[in-house]
Design an enzyme around this catalytic site. Structure first.
Site, mmCIF file in Angstrom:
data_model
loop_
_atom_site.group_PDB
_atom_site.id
_atom_site.type_symbol
_atom_site.label_atom_id
_atom_site.label_comp_id
_atom_site.label_asym_id
_atom_site.label_seq_id
_atom_site.Cartn_x
_atom_site.Cartn_y
_atom_site.Cartn_z
ATOM 1 N N TRP A 178 0.845 -1.203 0.000
ATOM 2 C CA TRP A 178 0.000 0.000 0.000
ATOM 3 C C TRP A 178 0.879 1.251 0.000
ATOM 4 O O TRP A 178 0.598 2.236 -0.695
ATOM 5 C CB TRP A 178 -0.919 0.016 1.214
ATOM 6 C CG TRP A 178 -2.284 -0.547 0.988
ATOM 7 C CD1 TRP A 178 -2.755 -1.760 1.394
ATOM 8 C CD2 TRP A 178 -3.384 0.086 0.300
ATOM 9 N NE1 TRP A 178 -4.070 -1.923 1.006
ATOM 10 C CE2 TRP A 178 -4.480 -0.810 0.340
ATOM 11 C CE3 TRP A 178 -3.536 1.311 -0.341
ATOM 12 C CZ2 TRP A 178 -5.720 -0.501 -0.239
ATOM 13 C CZ3 TRP A 178 -4.770 1.617 -0.924
ATOM 14 C CH2 TRP A 178 -5.839 0.715 -0.873
ATOM 15 N N ASN A 204 -2.873 3.518 13.432
ATOM 16 C CA ASN A 204 -3.393 3.610 12.073
ATOM 17 C C ASN A 204 -4.904 3.442 11.993
ATOM 18 O O ASN A 204 -5.581 4.133 11.221
ATOM 19 C CB ASN A 204 -2.720 2.577 11.169
ATOM 20 C CG ASN A 204 -3.078 2.794 9.706
ATOM 21 O OD1 ASN A 204 -2.806 3.846 9.148
ATOM 22 N ND2 ASN A 204 -3.702 1.802 9.092
ATOM 23 N N TRP A 226 -10.684 17.586 3.300
ATOM 24 C CA TRP A 226 -9.621 16.648 3.677
ATOM 25 C C TRP A 226 -8.249 17.306 3.713
ATOM 26 O O TRP A 226 -7.361 16.895 4.463
ATOM 27 C CB TRP A 226 -9.588 15.457 2.713
ATOM 28 C CG TRP A 226 -9.343 15.813 1.278
ATOM 29 C CD1 TRP A 226 -10.286 16.094 0.321
ATOM 30 C CD2 TRP A 226 -8.074 15.923 0.612
ATOM 31 N NE1 TRP A 226 -9.688 16.377 -0.883
ATOM 32 C CE2 TRP A 226 -8.346 16.278 -0.735
ATOM 33 C CE3 TRP A 226 -6.757 15.761 1.028
ATOM 34 C CZ2 TRP A 226 -7.326 16.475 -1.674
ATOM 35 C CZ3 TRP A 226 -5.735 15.959 0.087
ATOM 36 C CH2 TRP A 226 -6.032 16.307 -1.239
ATOM 37 N N TRP A 265 -5.522 10.189 3.470
ATOM 38 C CA TRP A 265 -6.581 11.189 3.615
ATOM 39 C C TRP A 265 -7.549 11.155 2.430
ATOM 40 O O TRP A 265 -8.767 11.261 2.605
ATOM 41 C CB TRP A 265 -5.977 12.584 3.783
ATOM 42 C CG TRP A 265 -5.723 12.880 5.216
ATOM 43 C CD1 TRP A 265 -4.554 12.745 5.904
ATOM 44 C CD2 TRP A 265 -6.696 13.303 6.173
ATOM 45 N NE1 TRP A 265 -4.739 13.054 7.217
ATOM 46 C CE2 TRP A 265 -6.037 13.407 7.414
ATOM 47 C CE3 TRP A 265 -8.059 13.607 6.108
ATOM 48 C CZ2 TRP A 265 -6.701 13.807 8.592
ATOM 49 C CZ3 TRP A 265 -8.717 14.005 7.265
ATOM 50 C CH2 TRP A 265 -8.045 14.105 8.477
#
Length: 485
Positions: free
Chosen positions: A300, A363, A381, A404
């Site tokens: 990721w 997280n 955001w 985000w």
């Protein structure tokens, strides 16, 4: 004078397993010194963090100590590379002569790429060879593409699952496996140096030490141990719990995550080193083990760099252009309550207070507070992304931006806009005993179990009542996105 090399440290603040530095050592038989230059463009960013800078300085200090212990040194200059190298080369040309080679490891952020291209041309004009290597990423953006032609407009991945499948295919190739083997060998390599800056140039008057002392007075959170030794110690500790990562990573009350991000940011540790050190191997789709899940999280991180590299506009704009101009409410008082951990939603407030007190946030809680800001408070955001960068010790453009935009449903492979985290249920599910909340929200110390997450109306004591009604805000959020669908 014998030939020598200079290694330009940037986001690779370590000796062990440093590809470009190793190439320089081999080329110059150990006659290599390091340099770091403070680029004022980065220091002047609006999301600059005093605390993160202090951790960075401590990391630089640990690197310098390591280099000195091995027979080399680190020169620190208080000016960007465009000015630092011409001044340095002018002095070197009169004394020791110019280096035969300057090396560095590549960076992928928009500004850094432009800077490095310009500096490579400058070194070439001086007749000094340069050599760069991959390090911050295990597989670089240009190595991952759809189809057989990376030049096609639709060749870049925008969804994580097919990206990860392709990433693992490339990972299995001989060239990438050599990168992992290089890191395995690096754990035991000696890295002998035989040159210091005293033999080449004037010293910097301990500029780094002055920076550490001055900035340390401004730091507002405890600064963790920095450098490669601290990173390796963390890797050893995580190795003992990685098999439980699938479940443990979602429980903020326990130490179930790697917390490598703080070391990845400065390059005290690399993803390839973690893969080598933990013995991670390619996993199949049906593999639900903790090791497979953790490996997926590493990919990721590389995915978000892939997105930033190919779509640099995401640094300031929504990846999904249809959501660029959403009509956010952007209430300053709600934003301030969110930052201060005074929203009346315990799991949200615990996370925001953890961030302010420690410079880090679990997280799972990062996802919760990001969803709450964008979907419950209806705040842009970008406000949250910037605040995180101002506060996080591990603040890193690509993963922070990607996270985000995922939460706000504006980015690559995002959370669908109609899926809105319920902060009450998130708290009950991932902190059922209220252990995490009570650690950071002292006002709720007397509540037990699930009562912590939804105490009776009025919130006895000093803890505030909820500033919004979640169900109502959820409906408004969905309506907000539907306008632009």
């Amino acid at each position: 004078m014998q030939s020598y090399g200079i290694h330009w440290f940037r986001r690779d603040l370590r000796v062990q397993g440093n590809p470009a530095l190793t190439a320089n050592l081999e080329k110059n038989d150990g006659r290599v010194v390091g340099i770091f230059v403070f680029d004022k463009v980065f220091l002047a960013r609006p999301d600059f963090s005093v605390n993160r800078f202090q951790f960075f300085l401590k990391t630089l200090e640990a690197l310098r100590n390591d280099l000195r212990a091995r027979g080399s040194d680190l020169l620190v200059l208080d000016v960007g590379p465009e000015a630092a190298y011409p001044a340095l080369f002018k002095r070197l040309g009169k004394q020791a002569g110019l280096p035969s080679l300057v090396t560095w490891n590549r960076d992928y952020e928009p500004f850094a790429r432009q800077r490095d291209t310009a500096m490579e041309k400058w070194f070439d004009a001086q007749g000094v060879a340069t050599h760069t290597e991959r390090d911050h990423l295990t597989i670089e953006p240009h190595e991952i593409y759809k189809g057989d032609d990376p030049a096609k407009p639709d060749s870049t991945y925008q969804v994580f699952t097919p990206f990860s499948r392709r990433w693992l295919e490339v990972f299995a190739t001989g060239g990438v496996q050599e990168r992992v083997e290089f890191q395995k060998k690096g754990f035991k390599a000696k890295y002998d140096f035989s040159l210091t800056w005293k033999a080449l140039d004037e010293d910097d008057g301990d500029l780094l030490g002055n920076y550490v002392a001055q900035n340390g007075k401004r730091a507002t959170v405890p600064i963790p141990e920095a450098g490669t030794a601290a990173a390796f110690a963390r890797m050893k500790k995580f190795a003992a719990v990685i098999d439980n990562y699938g479940e443990g990573r979602d429980i903020p009350a326990i130490d179930g995550t790697s917390q490598f991000s703080i070391y990845f940011k400065n390059g005290s540790l690399s993803v390839a080193q973690v893969i080598a050190g933990l013995g991670l191997t390619a996993y199949s789709k049906v593999d639900k083990s903790g090791r497979a899940k953790f490996f997926s999280e590493l990919i990721w991180r590389e995915f978000y760099y892939h997105v930033l590299f190919h779509h640099p506009r995401v640094e300031k704009h929504a990846f999904l252009e249809k959501y660029e101009n959403l009509k956010w409410k952007n209430r300053e008082d709600w934003f301030q309550a969110w930052k201060d951990g005074l929203t009346g939603f315990p799991i949200v407030d615990a996370g925001m207070r953890q961030l302010k007190q420690t410079g880090w946030m679990h997280n799972r809680v990062r996802m919760i507070v990001a969803s709450f800001l964008t979907k419950d408070l209806l705040i842009d955001w970008r406000w949250g992304e910037r605040y995180f960068m101002e506060q996080l010790l591990d603040g890193d453009l690509a993963p922070n931006n990607g996270g985000w935009q995922w939460a706000a449903s504006t980015g690559c492979d995002p959370q669908p806009y109609f899926r809105v985290f319920n902060p009450w249920l998130q708290g009950q599910k991932f902190d059922p005993d209220g252990t995490y909340v009570k650690k950071y929200v002292a006002e709720l110390q007397n509540y037990r179990g699930k009562d912590v997450h939804q105490p009776e109306d009025g919130y006895r004591g000093k803890y505030p009542a909820p500033i919004v009604e979640h169900a109502e805000q959820r409906d408004q959020a969905i309506a907000l996105y539907k306008v632009d669908v």
